[in-house]
Scaffold this active site. Structure first.
Site, short mmCIF file in Angstrom:
data_model
loop_
_atom_site.label_atom_id
_atom_site.label_comp_id
_atom_site.label_asym_id
_atom_site.label_seq_id
_atom_site.Cartn_x
_atom_site.Cartn_y
_atom_site.Cartn_z
N ARG A 61 -32.77 68.89 36.61
CA ARG A 61 -34.18 69.06 36.25
C ARG A 61 -34.43 70.46 35.69
O ARG A 61 -35.28 70.62 34.82
CB ARG A 61 -35.10 68.79 37.44
CG ARG A 61 -36.55 68.68 36.96
CD ARG A 61 -37.62 68.39 38.02
NE ARG A 61 -37.17 67.56 39.10
CZ ARG A 61 -36.94 68.02 40.34
NH1 ARG A 61 -37.16 69.29 40.62
NH2 ARG A 61 -36.51 67.22 41.27
N TYR A 114 -54.86 72.78 18.98
CA TYR A 114 -54.41 71.39 18.99
C TYR A 114 -55.24 70.62 20.04
O TYR A 114 -55.51 71.15 21.13
CB TYR A 114 -52.92 71.38 19.32
CG TYR A 114 -52.32 70.02 19.49
CD1 TYR A 114 -52.17 69.16 18.41
CD2 TYR A 114 -51.88 69.58 20.74
CE1 TYR A 114 -51.60 67.92 18.57
CE2 TYR A 114 -51.31 68.33 20.90
CZ TYR A 114 -51.17 67.51 19.82
OH TYR A 114 -50.62 66.28 19.98
N ASP A 186 -48.98 80.03 20.35
CA ASP A 186 -48.33 78.78 19.93
C ASP A 186 -47.89 78.97 18.48
O ASP A 186 -48.71 79.06 17.58
CB ASP A 186 -49.34 77.62 20.08
CG ASP A 186 -48.75 76.26 19.70
OD1 ASP A 186 -47.80 76.22 18.89
OD2 ASP A 186 -49.26 75.24 20.20
N LYS A 211 -41.93 69.25 16.30
CA LYS A 211 -42.33 69.44 14.91
C LYS A 211 -41.17 70.05 14.10
O LYS A 211 -40.15 69.43 13.98
CB LYS A 211 -43.62 70.27 14.87
CG LYS A 211 -44.66 69.86 15.96
CD LYS A 211 -45.26 68.49 15.73
CE LYS A 211 -46.10 67.94 16.90
NZ LYS A 211 -47.18 68.76 17.38
#
Ligand SMILES: *Cc1c(COP(=O)(O)O)cnc(C)c1O
Length: 397
Positions: A61, A114, A186, A211
């Site tokens: 994890r 966003y 970002d 992206k």
């Protein structure tokens, strides 16, 4: 030019950094470690790893060798001490915020984000007692006012999704430092090939690797990069037990593959988007074009200072408003109607009804995300084909 003593360049690091084929049977391409857990040499060794007294992999994890290589490359490309890979951009944002904030803290976000990020802050974090203030971070006075002492974090995108506003990273970082807030940027739209926020004073840089970093529309992923101590905290809490937003080893491999062509792809995205922006600006059906390469005045100075290229996203508003925008979208044949961005395919979407539908309509309008705005992510097809398709659709509008 003599490069014998020069550090390796961006593309060289994106292709080679952190991997020696001799460590993997000579395989040119790094292996994908599809494993959920790791064998301990002895019971004592396992205990020491859990206690943090011995290096090594414990459980999938929080760490995997394929992710480790991706993290090393992203840290290098962003100029960071360390990076952390996560399952999605939203996973990176949530893990970061949940690691660094607590009830009672104050966060300042820019007014254009966003849609899901905006919802995370204004509908999500506020439920846990975090105060979220929305400010226009392109306005120095509003920024100084918003970043008053006691503010824990300031969060923004530049260029911002979807209207391509640019924010002066160095100016916000200076204002944040005065008040003691951590600066989180970002960098999904620009990528480190065009802009490296940490060089301008940001503390953390975030990505939706879905992206441009992945670059092929075939995965979801996220990255956060910054100081090693902060990244270790986000890995140990935000990833390990607050989100569990682990990136799969296969997706880490695919993002590593994407990074090899990042610089090359960004050059082509920029060149094609520059031509599309010029076409739109010159077409009688178009009222307004938003593209960092067309920025004017103070915004143009900011673009020059912090961006090495103008990116692959172009937004525009048609004279006929939303109805005309939807007509143009429906008339496109090569350009694909889809959200997301940064893929080889040119995509078009309508933010008000799609990626930014999470904003209440009045706020959307107040924040400059108008109903008539359509946003192109310019792809890698033959540029003339993209331009011909858009011209035909605009003529029909
Ligand atoms: C897509 C996107 C995100 C969210 O990333 P996911 O990988 O979809 O979770 C965050 N910020 C920006 C600017 C984005 O475009």
């Amino acid at each position: 030019m003599d490069r014998r003593n020069a550090p390796p360049g961006f593309a060289t690091r994106a292709i080679h950094l952190g991997y020696d084929p001799a460590t993997a049977e000579g395989a040119l391409t790094p292996p994908i470690y599809m494993t959920s857990t790791y064998a301990f040499e002895s019971a004592e060794a396992g205990g020491e790893m859990f206690a943090g007294q011995r290096a090594g992999y414990v459980y999938g994890r929080t760490k995997n060798p394929t992710q480790t290589l991706l993290e090393a490359r992203m840290a290098s490309l962003e100029g960071a001490e360390a990076a952390l890979a996560l399952a999605s951009g939203m996973g990176a944002i949530a893990a970061t915020a949940w690691s660094l904030l607590a009830a009672g803290d104050r966060v300042v976000i820019d007014r254009t984000l966003y849609g899901s990020t905006y919802a995370f802050f204004t509908q999500g974090l506020v439920r846990y007692g975090v105060e979220v203030a929305v400010a226009d971070l392109t306005d120095p006075e509003a920024t100084a006012e918003a970043l008053r002492p006691g503010t824990r974090m300031v969060y923004f995108e530049t260029p911002a999704n979807p209207n391509l506003r640019v924010i002066d990273i160095a100016a916000v970082a200076a204002a944040a430092r005065a008040g003691g807030a951590a600066v989180v940027v970002d960098n999904t739209f620009a990528t480190p090939a065009l802009q490296r926020p940490l060089e301008h004073g940001a503390d953390l840089v975030l990505h939706s690797a879905t992206k441009y970093l992945g670059g092929h529309g075939d995965l979801l992923g996220g990255i956060v990069a910054g100081r090693a101590e902060t990244i270790a905290r986000i890995r140990g809490t935000g990833l390990r037990w607050m989100t569990g937003a682990t990136l799969s080893p296969l997706n880490a491999f695919l993002i590593l593959r994407g990074l090899k062509t990042l610089e090359l792809r960004m050059e082509r995205h920029c060149a094609a988007a520059t031509r599309l922006a010029a076409l739109l600006a010159g077409h009688p059906a178009v009222a307004r074009v938003a593209y960092p390469g067309l920025a004017e005045g103070a915004a143009a100075d900011v673009v020059r200072r912090q961006m090495a290229g103008h990116g692959g996203l172009v937004a525009c508003e048609l004279r006929g408003g939303m109805a005309a925008g939807l007509r143009v979208m429906n008339a496109l044949r090569l350009v694909t109607r889809a959200v997301s961005l940064g893929d080889a395919e040119t995509l078009v979407q309508h933010p008000a009804s799609m990626t930014h539908a999470a904003y209440p309509p009045e706020e959307r309008a107040r924040h400059g995300i108008t109903d008539g705005l359509i946003r192109f992510s310019v792809g890698l097809e033959t540029v003339e084909d993209i331009l011909a398709d858009v011209t035909r659709a605009l003529d029909a509008a």
